[in-house]
Design a protein around this motif. Sequence first.
Motif, PDB file in Angstrom:
ATOM      1  N   LEU A  72       1.307  -1.201   0.011  1.00 55.00           N
ATOM      2  CA  LEU A  72       0.148  -0.348  -0.226  1.00 55.00           C
ATOM      3  C   LEU A  72       0.909   1.532  -0.137  1.00 55.00           C
ATOM      4  CD1 LEU A  72      -3.114  -0.904   2.024  1.00 55.00           C
ATOM      5  CD2 LEU A  72      -2.799  -0.571  -0.634  1.00 55.00           C
ATOM      6  N   THR A  73       1.741   1.425   0.598  1.00 57.91           N
ATOM      7  CA  THR A  73       2.979   2.286   0.910  1.00 57.91           C
ATOM      8  C   THR A  73       3.366   2.455  -0.451  1.00 57.91           C
ATOM      9  OG1 THR A  73       3.481   1.597   3.276  1.00 57.91           O
ATOM     10  CG2 THR A  73       4.881   3.813   1.991  1.00 57.91           C
ATOM     11  N   LEU A  74       3.492   1.337  -1.285  1.00 59.19           N
ATOM     12  CA  LEU A  74       4.335   1.640  -2.298  1.00 59.19           C
ATOM     13  C   LEU A  74       3.292   2.231  -3.443  1.00 59.19           C
ATOM     14  CD1 LEU A  74       6.828  -1.582  -3.591  1.00 59.19           C
ATOM     15  CD2 LEU A  74       7.378   1.195  -2.675  1.00 59.19           C
ATOM     16  N   ILE A  75       2.212   1.653  -3.557  1.00 53.21           N
ATOM     17  CA  ILE A  75       0.870   2.337  -4.385  1.00 53.21           C
ATOM     18  C   ILE A  75       0.656   3.731  -3.733  1.00 53.21           C
ATOM     19  CG2 ILE A  75      -0.942   2.493  -4.649  1.00 53.21           C
ATOM     20  CD1 ILE A  75      -1.137  -0.869  -4.538  1.00 53.21           C
ATOM     21  N   ILE A  76       0.743   4.092  -3.505  1.00 50.70           N
ATOM     22  CA  ILE A  76       0.493   5.558  -2.579  1.00 50.70           C
ATOM     23  C   ILE A  76       1.524   6.043  -2.585  1.00 50.70           C
ATOM     24  CG2 ILE A  76       0.045   7.168  -0.799  1.00 50.70           C
ATOM     25  CD1 ILE A  76      -1.492   5.121   1.138  1.00 50.70           C
ATOM     26  N   SER A  77       2.798   5.860  -2.887  1.00 49.93           N
ATOM     27  CA  SER A  77       3.713   6.497  -3.612  1.00 49.93           C
ATOM     28  C   SER A  77       3.751   7.064  -4.714  1.00 49.93           C
ATOM     29  CB  SER A  77       5.338   6.132  -2.979  1.00 49.93           C
ATOM     30  OG  SER A  77       5.641   5.913  -1.623  1.00 49.93           O
ATOM     31  N   LEU A  78       3.689   6.312  -5.513  1.00 46.92           N
ATOM     32  CA  LEU A  78       3.547   5.657  -7.163  1.00 46.92           C
ATOM     33  C   LEU A  78       2.782   6.911  -7.754  1.00 46.92           C
ATOM     34  CD1 LEU A  78       4.327   4.280  -9.709  1.00 46.92           C
ATOM     35  CD2 LEU A  78       3.038   2.800  -9.440  1.00 46.92           C
ATOM     36  N   ALA A  79       1.280   6.721  -6.441  1.00 43.45           N
ATOM     37  CA  ALA A  79       0.581   7.542  -7.201  1.00 43.45           C
ATOM     38  C   ALA A  79       0.787   8.763  -6.944  1.00 43.45           C
ATOM     39  CB  ALA A  79      -0.622   7.313  -5.766  1.00 43.45           C
ATOM     40  N   LEU A  80       1.527   9.227  -5.631  1.00 39.80           N
ATOM     41  CA  LEU A  80       2.241  10.984  -5.540  1.00 39.80           C
ATOM     42  C   LEU A  80       3.696  11.202  -6.872  1.00 39.80           C
ATOM     43  CD1 LEU A  80       2.554  10.862  -1.961  1.00 39.80           C
ATOM     44  CD2 LEU A  80       0.891  12.147  -2.903  1.00 39.80           C
ATOM     45  N   VAL A  81       4.185  11.230  -6.878  1.00 37.62           N
ATOM     46  CA  VAL A  81       5.488  10.842  -7.327  1.00 37.62           C
ATOM     47  C   VAL A  81       4.726  10.552  -9.151  1.00 37.62           C
ATOM     48  CG1 VAL A  81       7.048   9.263  -8.563  1.00 37.62           C
ATOM     49  CG2 VAL A  81       6.646   9.316  -6.237  1.00 37.62           C
TER      50      VAL A  81
END
Length: 130
Positions: A72-81
């Motif tokens: 989930l952290t990776l997905i959120i980080s990808l969305a923010l980037v």
Amino acid sequence: MERPSLEINLPETHEEGKLYVVDSLNNLNKLNVCPDESQHSLDAEENPDGTGENMAGSNTRNQCLFFITFILTLIISLALVSFVIFLIIQTRNKMDQISNRLLSEKENIEELKKINNILLKHLNQSGIKD
């Protein structure tokens, strides 16, 4: 060559002390001989009340929770980037539009200055005075 014996000559102590020492040696031997996962299975066999199984299940549950949180952290980080990259591209496009508009306005101003100079020369030549 003689192989060293695992037996230890214990001084005369009470029976409880001997049992404690032997139990400690057994635990030390398990730590040195058994890998971590087999140690959990040995602990589960020693605990007939099922607490070892709960610990293994809890460990598995904690690992699953960790991986889900990590994903989930990776997905959120990808969305923010992705959002930041989108904003950078949009900003660059707007800046390009503004700079193109400024260049065209500069050209228009230069043309207006030329026309103004031509008109002033024409008026001065025709002799019209203010």
